[in-house]
Design an enzyme around this catalytic site. Structure first.
Site, PDB file in Angstrom:
ATOM      1  CB  SER A   6       7.394  67.550  39.078  1.00  0.00           C
ATOM      2  OG  SER A   6       8.039  66.305  38.876  1.00  0.00           O
ATOM      3  CG  ASP A  33       8.874  63.546  41.453  1.00  0.00           C
ATOM      4  OD1 ASP A  33       8.322  63.469  42.563  1.00  0.00           O
ATOM      5  OD2 ASP A  33       8.502  64.332  40.552  1.00  0.00           O
ATOM      6  CG  HIS A  64       8.072  62.888  46.155  1.00  0.00           C
ATOM      7  ND1 HIS A  64       7.040  62.903  45.237  1.00  0.00           N
ATOM      8  CD2 HIS A  64       7.774  61.878  47.017  1.00  0.00           C
ATOM      9  CE1 HIS A  64       6.157  61.954  45.522  1.00  0.00           C
ATOM     10  NE2 HIS A  64       6.600  61.305  46.587  1.00  0.00           N
ATOM     11  CG  MET A  66       7.853  58.402  45.147  1.00  0.00           C
ATOM     12  SD  MET A  66       7.304  59.047  43.545  1.00  0.00           S
ATOM     13  CE  MET A  66       8.480  60.383  43.361  1.00  0.00           C
ATOM     14  CG  MET A 135       1.553  60.698  46.732  1.00  0.00           C
ATOM     15  SD  MET A 135       2.700  61.808  45.869  1.00  0.00           S
ATOM     16  CE  MET A 135       2.346  61.434  44.142  1.00  0.00           C
ATOM     17  CG  PHE A 141       4.505  56.397  35.617  1.00  0.00           C
ATOM     18  CD1 PHE A 141       5.593  56.106  34.788  1.00  0.00           C
ATOM     19  CD2 PHE A 141       3.998  55.386  36.436  1.00  0.00           C
ATOM     20  CE1 PHE A 141       6.146  54.842  34.774  1.00  0.00           C
ATOM     21  CE2 PHE A 141       4.552  54.109  36.420  1.00  0.00           C
ATOM     22  CZ  PHE A 141       5.637  53.832  35.584  1.00  0.00           C
ATOM     23  N   GLY A 142       4.497  60.907  35.739  1.00  0.00           N
ATOM     24  CA  GLY A 142       3.858  62.201  35.514  1.00  0.00           C
ATOM     25  C   GLY A 142       2.690  62.033  34.549  1.00  0.00           C
ATOM     26  CG  ASP A 173       3.624  65.169  43.544  1.00  0.00           C
ATOM     27  OD1 ASP A 173       3.452  65.479  42.349  1.00  0.00           O
ATOM     28  OD2 ASP A 173       4.611  64.528  43.958  1.00  0.00           O
ATOM     29  N   GLY A 175      -1.176  65.526  38.809  1.00  0.00           N
ATOM     30  CA  GLY A 175      -2.320  65.959  38.017  1.00  0.00           C
ATOM     31  C   GLY A 175      -2.765  67.387  38.274  1.00  0.00           C
TER      32      GLY A 175
HETATM   33  C1  DX5 Z   1       4.589  61.274  40.512  1.00  0.00           C
HETATM   34  C2  DX5 Z   1       5.470  62.407  40.973  1.00  0.00           C
HETATM   35  C3  DX5 Z   1       4.980  63.742  40.584  1.00  0.00           C
HETATM   36  C4  DX5 Z   1       4.866  63.975  39.093  1.00  0.00           C
HETATM   37  C5  DX5 Z   1       3.776  64.978  38.868  1.00  0.00           C
HETATM   38  O1  DX5 Z   1       4.977  60.110  41.159  1.00  0.00           O
HETATM   39  O2  DX5 Z   1       5.586  62.386  42.384  1.00  0.00           O
HETATM   40  O3  DX5 Z   1       5.778  64.753  41.189  1.00  0.00           O
HETATM   41  O4  DX5 Z   1       6.031  64.438  38.508  1.00  0.00           O
HETATM   42  O5  DX5 Z   1       3.584  65.124  37.493  1.00  0.00           O
HETATM   43  P1  DX5 Z   1       2.250  65.744  36.917  1.00  0.00           P
HETATM   44  O6  DX5 Z   1       2.134  67.150  37.430  1.00  0.00           O
HETATM   45  O7  DX5 Z   1       2.450  65.674  35.446  1.00  0.00           O
HETATM   46  O8  DX5 Z   1       1.107  64.878  37.393  1.00  0.00           O
HETATM   47 ZN    ZN Z   2       6.570  64.123  43.368  1.00  0.00          ZN
END
Ligand code: DX5
Ligand code: ZN
Length: 218
Positions: A6, A33, A64, A66, A135, A141-142, A173, A175
């Protein structure tokens, strides 16, 4: 297991180079994203940015969305060079019309479900879509913690697809890293997105190899 790094976790001051780095590391897809600050409480980038970085790789772009209104913007992401466009079943747009628009443009369409949305929400659309993205964190957020209790949705969707006689690709997607990917593999996930797990690794090539090896041995 296919791995989709991502770009949310990349250095945005050199996104093109980051894509090349992930291409060389063995990424199967680039996961992009797009957040509008309305559907999720964060804003990232849109179609012009995706279009600008498209030329840095031949690896397929998994976009993706959102955003509240994917129907209004689907064409922009098609024109930006998306290979797969996923949008949320919880979005405001008419779902069937949005799927039809993406398919009509020759791009693969997919639906995404948030943690509180049941798997059954995508059942009416399975015959028209290429992928379901499950999800495993709240979108936005990552770097959040993996929600393992989302994984049973994979078997539910696969069973329903089989009942309908259609095939479906499953992506997870949020964690996903060396500590959680085996659970995804066991659950029947085909593609895992990994942001921090790959981008923050000292050696992303090793990180992707490790994720694949762990999945193979799950
Ligand atoms: C969150 C995004 C993910 C995110 C995943 O809304 O859709 O794609 O970047 O990041 P990690 O792998 O750090 O959880
Ligand atoms: Zn994503």
């Amino acid at each position: 297991m296919k791995i989709a790094p991502s770009l949310l976790s990349c250095d945005f001051s050199k996104m093109g180079e980051e894509i090349v780095r992930m291409d060389k590391a063995g990424a199967d897809y680039m996961h992009l994203d797009v957040m509008d600050g309305a559907f999720v409480p964060n804003i990232t980038f849109g179609a012009p940015v995706i279009k600008a970085v498209r030329k840095f790789t031949d690896v397929p772009f998994d976009v993706h969305l959102m955003i509240d209104n994917p129907l209004d913007y689907a064409d922009d992401f098609v024109n930006a060079g998306a290979d797969i466009i996923t949008f949320h079943v919880e979005a405001k747009s008419d779902i069937q019309k949005t799927i039809d628009k993406i398919n009509g443009a020759g791009v693969k369409a997919g639906l995404v479900i948030k943690p509180n949305t049941p798997a059954s929400a995508v059942f009416p659309y399975l015959k028209d879509i290429y992928m379901v993205l499950i999800m495993t964190v709240e979108p936005g957020f990552g770097g959040q913690s993996f929600m393992a209790d989302m994984l049973p949705k994979a078997a539910e969707i696969k069973a329903e697809a089989q009942r309908q006689g259609v095939s479906i690709v499953l992506e997870a997607d949020g964690g996903i890293n060396a500590g959680t990917i085996q659970q995804c593999a066991k659950a029947g996930i085909d593609i895992c997105v990994s942001g921090t797990g790959v981008f923050k690794a000292d050696d992303p090539k090793k990180a992707i190899e490790e994720l694949k090896a762990l999945s193979d041995n799950a």
